[in-house]
Design an enzyme around this catalytic site. Sequence first.
Site, short mmCIF file in Angstrom:
data_model
loop_
_atom_site.label_atom_id
_atom_site.label_comp_id
_atom_site.label_asym_id
_atom_site.label_seq_id
_atom_site.Cartn_x
_atom_site.Cartn_y
_atom_site.Cartn_z
NE ARG A 58 -8.93 2.38 10.73
CZ ARG A 58 -8.08 1.63 10.06
NH1 ARG A 58 -7.21 2.14 8.81
NH2 ARG A 58 -7.77 0.52 10.57
CG HIS B 102 -5.81 -2.09 -0.34
ND1 HIS B 102 -4.64 -1.97 -1.23
CD2 HIS B 102 -5.05 -1.11 0.79
CE1 HIS B 102 -3.73 -1.29 -0.82
NE2 HIS B 102 -4.04 -0.96 0.35
CG ASP B 103 -6.85 -4.26 4.70
OD1 ASP B 103 -6.42 -3.41 4.29
OD2 ASP B 103 -7.85 -3.95 5.73
CB SER C 190 -0.93 0.03 1.25
OG SER C 190 -2.21 1.01 1.04
CG ASP D 135 -6.19 -3.28 -3.83
OD1 ASP D 135 -7.06 -2.34 -3.79
OD2 ASP D 135 -5.04 -3.37 -3.75
#
Length: 367
Positions: free
Chosen positions: A219, A348-349, A149, A315
């Site tokens: 967040r 993405h994680d 990232s 992602d």
Amino acid sequence: MAPDLAPPSTTLVLDAPLPLDSGQALERVEIAYETYGTLKPDGSNAILIFHALTGDQYVASKHPRTGKPGWWARMVGPGKPIDTERFHIVCANVIGGCLGSTGPASPDKTGRPQGMGFPVITVRDMVRAQVALLDALGIGKLYAVVGGSMGGMLALSLAANFPERAARVLAIATTARHSAQNIAFHEVGRQAIMADPNWQSGEYYGTGKAPDSGLAVARMAAHITYLSEAGLTEKFGRRLQDREAKSFGFDADFQVESYLRYQGLSFVDRFDANSYLYITRAMDYFDLAEEHGGRLADAFRGTPARFCLVSFDTDWLYPTSESRSVVHALNAVAAPVSFVELSAPYGHDSFLLDVPALDRVIKGFLE
């Protein structure tokens, strides 16, 4: 729980002002870092790991604020893909951060927190600081630099701006520049923070009131981008949270709402709102081609490093096409590069979660 592999972070003070892309300079820069494994006498086994936006130097040791294992404890340790019995690992908190490195909460010459008086920084500035850290540690050429990232952006930036410093570059789930969509999501987060009356134009330190609500919303918005639609649907669907029927109100009726609220509230316990502003701005400014005359390939011209790019098929924050553009640029200058798109359901994680194929790719690249 993963073993605690390292003592509390060491902090190093750079002995010279750090020049910034803005034309300003940071004086008396502090960099907090953790190390794992033993550095060979010739320094040939050092790996620098760059963390992501909300990460920190605690890559494989217990986080001092949350008590949780390091953010990549599954990847870094004895016998793991990044093997601390073989390699000496360095992971530092980026400048602009809030876990020991110089950032907006750091004091100015009068002793007051700098707040919004802290200069705007770039990804290249972050890299420049960590190269200075390597110099101070006596580490010349890295065996490898690794990042996912935002960490991948730093890894690519180091390869482009300090090509003599790394023999291998591993960039995971990343990009060579932020898209308009990425910038838009970050702007939502920044506006949420600055709209919080407790932000106080960034001068909230010591007032007993911090923009926690704004930071939590930032967040929550960002966290959505870290996941995939399929993953969210599988994990939460439209299931209700601790109730049999809708409340016909605005409480967290759905499980996904409750999950995002938890993510937001837990984040404010470990992160500083002003650091979030500065780091997201640095990411938005990142454009590796722009730094090298507008052609991405020129960023890597003459590089002696071997590259490995990894993307994930779910992602949508940094999709595979972003990694392919970097690979094409490396191909254009005949740089040795391997690339793989991995299939994983986590979005993405995925680079942080249990994806065994990623373990094999990393271990193989570092062999």
